[in-house]
Motif scaffolding. Structure first.
Motif: not given
Length: 202
Positions: A147-151
């Motif tokens: 996952t990447a960034g704000t989940v």
């Protein structure tokens, strides 16, 4: 670190006519080599140091405008060959496991270069202490994506509902669309059979 050529192929994709590395590793093991240390090297000059040019995709959720971003585990064009599919054919919800209504989903990832397929079943985006929290599952189990960034901490990704044509699999039916800046965005309906992970334009 790899101890045979099959392990190298699963991790790095095997022989490629534009690179000597695969052939060198193959010959190393054919000539009695036991352990090879392989390091992926990336030219950061062509990418933002804080956001390297890894292939990624944005997936729409069942509810709300938030997006779930999945990113190839390593930078490089190899990630453009990844395909992901979401379905909701999960086990029944069980409050004893901390399940909340309509949060369970399955994520399947395929590396089209090697044919490797990962199936991450009964994962969630919420609650954060769930034993099958997606980010934790991918960190521990996936060799392909993170996952990447704000989940997002609510809902779940939309199902990929597309149906393959006769004689095709869900992976064959995937269409490659032009990458948009920084990451690839799945359409709101996710009506294709899979989503393609692709790299940002350089």
């Amino acid at each position: 670190m790899v101890t045979n050529f099959g392990e190298y192929e699963r991790t790095f994709g095997g022989l490629w006519k534009l690179s000597r590395l695969g052939f060198s590793v193959r010959d190393f093991f054919l000539n009695g080599g036991g352990t090879a240390v392989i390091v992926r090297v990336v030219n950061d000059a062509a990418s933002d140091a804080d956001d390297p040019a890894s292939s990624s995709v944005d997936l729409a959720l069942d509810a709300g405008a938030d997006l779930l971003t999945l990113q190839a585990v390593d930078v490089g064009l190899w990630g453009d060959g990844l395909r992901v599919r979401i379905d909701h054919d999960t086990r029944p919800e069980d409050p004893a496991f901390g399940d909340e209504p309509d949060t369970l989903f399955n994520l399947t990832v395929r590396d089209s270069a090697t044919g490797a397929i990962e199936a991450h079943r009964n994962v969630v985006l919420t609650p954060a202490d769930h034993p099958r929290l997606l980010s934790r599952v991918l960190d521990n189990e996936s060799d392909l994506v993170r996952t990447a960034g704000t989940v997002p901490d609510s809902s779940r990704p939309k199902v990929h509902t597309g149906t393959p044509a006769a004689g095709k699999t869900i992976w064959d039916a995937s269409r490659r669309r032009r990458a948009i800046p920084r990451r690839r965005r799945a359409n709101g309906s996710q009506a294709e059979t899979t989503a393609t992970i692709s790299s940002p334009p350089m």
